[in-house]
Write a protein that holds these residues in place. Structure first.
Motif, PDB file in Angstrom:
ATOM      1  N   TYR A 126       0.872  -1.492   0.194  1.00 12.29           N
ATOM      2  CA  TYR A 126       0.200   0.085  -0.534  1.00 12.29           C
ATOM      3  C   TYR A 126       0.779   0.672   0.215  1.00 12.29           C
ATOM      4  CZ  TYR A 126      -4.173   3.124   1.529  1.00 12.29           C
ATOM      5  OH  TYR A 126      -4.311   4.582   1.248  1.00 12.29           O
ATOM      6  N   ASP A 129       1.777   1.590  -3.336  1.00 14.07           N
ATOM      7  CA  ASP A 129       0.455   1.945  -4.356  1.00 14.07           C
ATOM      8  C   ASP A 129       0.552   3.168  -4.558  1.00 14.07           C
ATOM      9  OD1 ASP A 129       0.071  -0.444  -5.202  1.00 14.07           O
ATOM     10  OD2 ASP A 129      -1.699  -1.078  -4.427  1.00 14.07           O
ATOM     11  N   ARG A 130       0.572   3.677  -3.362  1.00 10.97           N
ATOM     12  CA  ARG A 130      -0.030   5.337  -2.528  1.00 10.97           C
ATOM     13  C   ARG A 130       1.579   6.516  -3.097  1.00 10.97           C
ATOM     14  NH1 ARG A 130      -1.815   8.807   2.289  1.00 10.97           N
ATOM     15  NH2 ARG A 130      -4.168   7.327   1.871  1.00 10.97           N
ATOM     16  N   MET A 133      -0.175   6.416  -7.009  1.00 11.07           N
ATOM     17  CA  MET A 133      -0.812   6.477  -7.732  1.00 11.07           C
ATOM     18  C   MET A 133      -0.849   7.983  -7.343  1.00 11.07           C
ATOM     19  SD  MET A 133      -3.869   4.084  -7.586  1.00 11.07           S
ATOM     20  CE  MET A 133      -3.917   2.926  -6.826  1.00 11.07           C
ATOM     21  N   ARG A 134      -0.422   8.768  -6.218  1.00 16.30           N
ATOM     22  CA  ARG A 134      -0.215   9.783  -5.962  1.00 16.30           C
ATOM     23  C   ARG A 134       0.511  10.317  -5.977  1.00 16.30           C
ATOM     24  NH1 ARG A 134      -4.061  11.613  -1.198  1.00 16.30           N
ATOM     25  NH2 ARG A 134      -3.281  13.521  -1.900  1.00 16.30           N
ATOM     26  N   TRP A 137       2.642   8.692 -11.421  1.00 17.59           N
ATOM     27  CA  TRP A 137       1.822   8.667 -12.266  1.00 17.59           C
ATOM     28  C   TRP A 137       1.004   9.630 -11.766  1.00 17.59           C
ATOM     29  CZ3 TRP A 137       4.303   7.482 -16.164  1.00 17.59           C
ATOM     30  CH2 TRP A 137       5.281   6.134 -16.468  1.00 17.59           C
ATOM     31  N   ASN A 138       0.920  10.718 -10.808  1.00 16.46           N
ATOM     32  CA  ASN A 138       0.146  12.029 -10.799  1.00 16.46           C
ATOM     33  C   ASN A 138       0.860  13.159 -11.532  1.00 16.46           C
ATOM     34  OD1 ASN A 138      -2.178  13.983  -9.583  1.00 16.46           O
ATOM     35  ND2 ASN A 138      -1.625  13.450  -7.711  1.00 16.46           N
ATOM     36  N   TYR A 139      -0.300  14.380 -12.220  1.00 16.13           N
ATOM     37  CA  TYR A 139      -0.102  14.708 -13.503  1.00 16.13           C
ATOM     38  C   TYR A 139       1.246  16.189 -12.443  1.00 16.13           C
ATOM     39  CZ  TYR A 139      -4.536  14.568 -14.552  1.00 16.13           C
ATOM     40  OH  TYR A 139      -5.663  13.165 -15.148  1.00 16.13           O
ATOM     41  N   GLU A 141       2.268  18.865 -12.420  1.00 15.70           N
ATOM     42  CA  GLU A 141       1.525  20.089 -11.386  1.00 15.70           C
ATOM     43  C   GLU A 141       2.290  19.882 -10.064  1.00 15.70           C
ATOM     44  OE1 GLU A 141      -0.322  19.347 -13.865  1.00 15.70           O
ATOM     45  OE2 GLU A 141      -1.703  20.042 -13.911  1.00 15.70           O
ATOM     46  N   VAL A 142       1.157  18.434  -9.910  1.00 21.26           N
ATOM     47  CA  VAL A 142       1.406  18.602  -8.528  1.00 21.26           C
ATOM     48  C   VAL A 142       2.577  17.620  -7.671  1.00 21.26           C
ATOM     49  CG1 VAL A 142      -1.449  18.589  -8.466  1.00 21.26           C
ATOM     50  CG2 VAL A 142      -0.574  16.579  -8.573  1.00 21.26           C
ATOM     51  N   LYS A 145       4.918  18.648  -4.522  1.00 22.35           N
ATOM     52  CA  LYS A 145       4.658  18.795  -3.277  1.00 22.35           C
ATOM     53  C   LYS A 145       3.565  17.355  -2.795  1.00 22.35           C
ATOM     54  CE  LYS A 145      -0.297  20.990  -5.071  1.00 22.35           C
ATOM     55  NZ  LYS A 145      -1.094  22.531  -4.782  1.00 22.35           N
ATOM     56  N   ALA A 146       3.435  16.203  -3.849  1.00 19.85           N
ATOM     57  CA  ALA A 146       3.073  15.089  -3.239  1.00 19.85           C
ATOM     58  C   ALA A 146       3.898  14.641  -2.985  1.00 19.85           C
ATOM     59  CB  ALA A 146       2.012  14.338  -4.163  1.00 19.85           C
ATOM     60  N   THR A 149       3.931  15.351   0.869  1.00 17.97           N
ATOM     61  CA  THR A 149       3.943  15.060   1.818  1.00 17.97           C
ATOM     62  C   THR A 149       4.441  13.085   1.797  1.00 17.97           C
ATOM     63  OG1 THR A 149       2.044  15.861   1.303  1.00 17.97           O
ATOM     64  CG2 THR A 149       1.069  14.098   2.031  1.00 17.97           C
ATOM     65  N   ILE A 252       2.046  13.301 -15.206  1.00 15.81           N
ATOM     66  CA  ILE A 252       0.862  12.991 -16.305  1.00 15.81           C
ATOM     67  C   ILE A 252       0.654  14.458 -17.316  1.00 15.81           C
ATOM     68  CG2 ILE A 252       0.179  10.501 -16.427  1.00 15.81           C
ATOM     69  CD1 ILE A 252      -2.090  11.460 -15.007  1.00 15.81           C
TER      70      ILE A 252
ATOM     71  N   GLU B  92      -4.664  -3.914   8.581  1.00 15.30           N
ATOM     72  CA  GLU B  92      -5.002  -4.046   7.013  1.00 15.30           C
ATOM     73  C   GLU B  92      -6.607  -4.501   6.378  1.00 15.30           C
ATOM     74  OE1 GLU B  92      -2.550  -2.920   4.462  1.00 15.30           O
ATOM     75  OE2 GLU B  92      -2.203  -1.614   6.411  1.00 15.30           O
ATOM     76  N   TYR B 126      -9.492  -2.006  -6.093  1.00 12.30           N
ATOM     77  CA  TYR B 126      -8.587  -1.076  -6.669  1.00 12.30           C
ATOM     78  C   TYR B 126      -9.117  -0.329  -7.362  1.00 12.30           C
ATOM     79  CZ  TYR B 126      -3.957   0.002  -9.054  1.00 12.30           C
ATOM     80  OH  TYR B 126      -2.929   1.381  -9.787  1.00 12.30           O
ATOM     81  N   ARG B 130      -7.862   3.538  -6.551  1.00 12.99           N
ATOM     82  CA  ARG B 130      -7.355   4.588  -7.602  1.00 12.99           C
ATOM     83  C   ARG B 130      -8.689   5.671  -7.365  1.00 12.99           C
ATOM     84  NH1 ARG B 130      -5.571   3.964 -13.202  1.00 12.99           N
ATOM     85  NH2 ARG B 130      -3.716   3.422 -12.591  1.00 12.99           N
ATOM     86  N   MET B 133      -7.235   7.603  -4.257  1.00 12.76           N
ATOM     87  CA  MET B 133      -5.917   8.066  -4.004  1.00 12.76           C
ATOM     88  C   MET B 133      -6.210   8.907  -5.495  1.00 12.76           C
ATOM     89  SD  MET B 133      -3.185   5.609  -2.868  1.00 12.76           S
ATOM     90  CE  MET B 133      -3.889   4.432  -2.463  1.00 12.76           C
ATOM     91  N   ARG B 134      -6.755   8.699  -6.645  1.00 11.80           N
ATOM     92  CA  ARG B 134      -6.044  10.138  -7.960  1.00 11.80           C
ATOM     93  C   ARG B 134      -6.948  10.895  -8.149  1.00 11.80           C
ATOM     94  NH1 ARG B 134      -3.377   7.671 -12.441  1.00 11.80           N
ATOM     95  NH2 ARG B 134      -3.208   9.824 -12.706  1.00 11.80           N
ATOM     96  N   ASN B 138      -6.539  13.696  -4.342  1.00 14.41           N
ATOM     97  CA  ASN B 138      -5.924  14.616  -4.761  1.00 14.41           C
ATOM     98  C   ASN B 138      -6.598  15.827  -5.078  1.00 14.41           C
ATOM     99  OD1 ASN B 138      -3.732  14.649  -6.890  1.00 14.41           O
ATOM    100  ND2 ASN B 138      -5.030  13.000  -8.441  1.00 14.41           N
ATOM    101  N   TYR B 139      -5.269  17.226  -5.468  1.00 18.24           N
ATOM    102  CA  TYR B 139      -5.038  18.172  -5.387  1.00 18.24           C
ATOM    103  C   TYR B 139      -6.533  18.939  -5.968  1.00 18.24           C
ATOM    104  CZ  TYR B 139      -0.444  17.442  -2.737  1.00 18.24           C
ATOM    105  OH  TYR B 139       0.000  17.324  -1.936  1.00 18.24           O
ATOM    106  N   GLU B 141      -6.491  20.870  -7.661  1.00 18.68           N
ATOM    107  CA  GLU B 141      -6.420  21.264  -9.048  1.00 18.68           C
ATOM    108  C   GLU B 141      -6.184  19.953 -10.743  1.00 18.68           C
ATOM    109  OE1 GLU B 141      -4.233  22.621  -6.350  1.00 18.68           O
ATOM    110  OE2 GLU B 141      -2.574  22.506  -7.763  1.00 18.68           O
ATOM    111  N   VAL B 142      -6.277  19.306  -9.713  1.00 21.08           N
ATOM    112  CA  VAL B 142      -6.375  18.214 -11.277  1.00 21.08           C
ATOM    113  C   VAL B 142      -7.306  17.111 -10.810  1.00 21.08           C
ATOM    114  CG1 VAL B 142      -3.577  18.075 -10.853  1.00 21.08           C
ATOM    115  CG2 VAL B 142      -4.666  16.896  -9.106  1.00 21.08           C
ATOM    116  N   LYS B 145     -10.414  16.956 -13.425  1.00 19.34           N
ATOM    117  CA  LYS B 145      -9.271  16.332 -14.795  1.00 19.34           C
ATOM    118  C   LYS B 145      -9.128  14.734 -14.540  1.00 19.34           C
ATOM    119  CE  LYS B 145      -4.645  17.882 -14.754  1.00 19.34           C
ATOM    120  NZ  LYS B 145      -3.983  18.909 -16.324  1.00 19.34           N
TER     121      LYS B 145
END
Lengths: 252, 252
Positions: A126, A129-130, A133-134, A137-139, A141-142, A145-146, A149, A252, B92, B126, B130, B133-134, B138-139, B141-142, B145
Motif C-alpha cells: 500500500y 501503491d500510494r 498513484m499520488r 503517475w500523478n499530474y 504540476e502536483v 508537493k505530493a 507529503t 502525466i 490492513e 483497486y 484508484r 487516491m487519484r 488528490n489536489y 487543481e487536478v 481532469k
C-alpha cells in the motif's frame, strides 16, 4: 482498446475439478508470468517463483495496447499449467502473490503467522501503491508537493511502525522467526522499486538512515542464495534497466 | 502524531498457540471493528460480520490524530476475542476482509472459487482505491481532469470486464453460482461508496446504464435478509450520513 476478456479456466471445467488438479499439481506444475518487460508488479511474483525453484518463464505482453487479452484487461496475469495439463489464469497482484507465497512456503509456519505476514505485505504494498498513484503517475504540476507529503508523512509512519515490529522479532533481518517470508520479500522489492524512481535516492536514504532494521531485511533478501541466479540473469537485469528508463520520465 | 505501535497478539503467546485458539474460536469469538464513524474501509467488514451473525460491535477511533494506538498507526483494526479469551488485533483492509470472509463462508465452495472470488474483490477494491487516491483525495487543481480519466478509462474497463464474467455466471446477481460471496459484497459496497461522492451520480449512472448485470448484484446484496437489520440500524445510517458530509468537501 480492442479487448478480449479471457476466462480464468476452460469453460467445461467445474471449480471443484480445477481445485482437485491444483491440490495435486505441486510437483510438476509450470508457470508463465505475463507482464511487461519491467520490474513493477512482476518483480515479486518472479522472485517467489525463483526462490521456490519453480519451472517458470516470463511471457511478455506483446502488441499492447493495440490488442489486449486478459481476464480484466490488466497485467500481470499468472498462467498455471497443472500436472494433469489444465491451463488456468490468475489475475490481480495480491491474489497471484498470495497464491504463490502459499505454494512456496513463504507464509510462515501456521495460520496466525500467515495472517501477520499478509498484514506486513499489504502495508508495504500500500505504501508503494500510494507513491505510484499520488506521485509517480500523478499530474506533473502536483508531483513535487505530493512527494513532500510522502516523504514527511507516509514514509516515516511506515518506517517507524515496521521498525518496531522488526525489533520485536530481534532485528535479525526477518519479520518472523529466522526465515524468509513474503513480508521480507515485499519490503525488499519496495526498496528496489524506489531505487529506480526520480528522487528515489531520498526515499532510500531515509529508510537506510532511519532504520538499520529495515535495511537488514533488504540485505538479507539480497543475499538469499535461492534468488541469486535469477537476479544475476539477463532477464532480471533487463527488467531493471527498462524500469529505470521508464521512471526517468514519469508524471502525466 | 503521538503514536503507540501495538502488537498483533500478547507478547507471551507463540503464533502456534494463537493459531490453536483461532481454529477453535468459531462458535463464540467476538469482534470489535475499530474505525472512524464513516463507511469507508469499515463498511465491508461490518457487512460481513452482520451477514455472518457474528457477535460484534463498532469501536470508534477516539482522540484522533492527537493520540494513535494501532499496529501500523492506521485504521481499521479488527479486535478478535477468541473463545478462550485471547485478545488479538488484525490490520490492513485486505487481510481483515479475507479473514472474515473465510470465517463466514463468503469465499465459495472450494479453493479455486476462493481464488477467483479474491480476484474480483481485488479488482473492485483497486478501482475504488484508484478513485480515492487519484480523484477524491488528490489536489483540487487536478481533481476534475483526474475524474474525466476515471470516467472514460478506468470505470468502463471495470464495467466491461465484470459484466462479461457475470454473464458467464448467468447474469443472476452473483459472481459465482447462486450464492452470496465476497465478490458480490465488494461490488455493492463500491457502488454505495460512489453514491456518497461528489459527481458520484455520474459514476453510478454509468454503471447502472452500462451493466444491468452489475446492477443486479447491487440489488441482490441490498435485498439480502441477513444484512437487513444492520443496514436499518442507527449505527449504519450514521456512518452513511457522516460519509456524505465528509465527501461533500474533498480534495486537498
Amino acid at each position: 482498446m480492442p479487448l478480449t476478456i479471457t476466462r480464468f479456466a476452460p469453460e467445461n471445467l467445474s471449480s471443484a475439478e480445477v481445485t482437485k488438479s491444483l491440490s495435486t499439481d505441486r510437483p510438476s506444475a509450470s508457470y508463465k508470468l505475463e507482464y511487461f518487460d519491467v520490474s513493477g508488479m512482476g518483480a515479486l511474483p518472479r522472485d517467489i517463483l525463483s526462490f521456490g525453484g519453480a519451472q517458470w518463464e516470463d511471457l511478455p505482453v506483446t502488441n499492447w495496447p493495440a490488442e489486449v487479452k486478459a481476464p480484466f484487461g490488466l497485467f500481470p496475469v499468472l498462467h498455471i499449467k497443472t500436472a494433469d495439463g489444465k491451463e488456468l489464469r490468475l489475475s490481480e497482484t495480491i491474489v497471484i502473490t498470495h497464491y504463490l507465497a502459499k505454494q512456496f512456503g513463504l507464509l510462515g509456519d501456521n495460520e496466525w503467522e500467515g495472517l501477520q505476514i499478509m498484514t506486513f505485505y499489504s502495508s508495504s504494498l500500500y505504501l508503494r501503491d500510494r507513491l505510484t498513484m499520488r506521485v509517480t503517475w500523478n499530474y506533473k504540476e502536483v508531483q513535487e508537493k505530493a512527494m513532500e507529503t510522502f516523504l514527511k508523512k507516509d514514509l516515516p509512519l511506515w518506517i517507524e511502525t515496521h521498525t518496531k515490529h522488526l525489533k520485536d522479532n530481534g532485528s535479525n533481518g526477518h519479520y518472523f522467526g529466522n526465515k524468509l517470508s513474503l513480508a521480507d520479500l515485499e519490503t525488499a522489492n519496495d526498496i528496489d522499486h524506489f531505487q529506480c524512481l526520480y528522487r528515489g535516492d531520498e526515499i532510500v536514504n531515509q529508510i537506510k538512515q532511519g532504520s538499520p532494521e529495515i535495511w537488514r531485511v533488504k540485505e538479507t533478501v539480497d543475499n538469499e542464495p535461492r534468488l541469486q541466479s535469477w537476479r544475476q540473469s539477463e532477464g532480471y537485469k533487463k527488467h531493471v534497466a527498462t524500469s529505470q528508463a521508464m521512471y526517468a520520465r514519469t508524471g502525466i
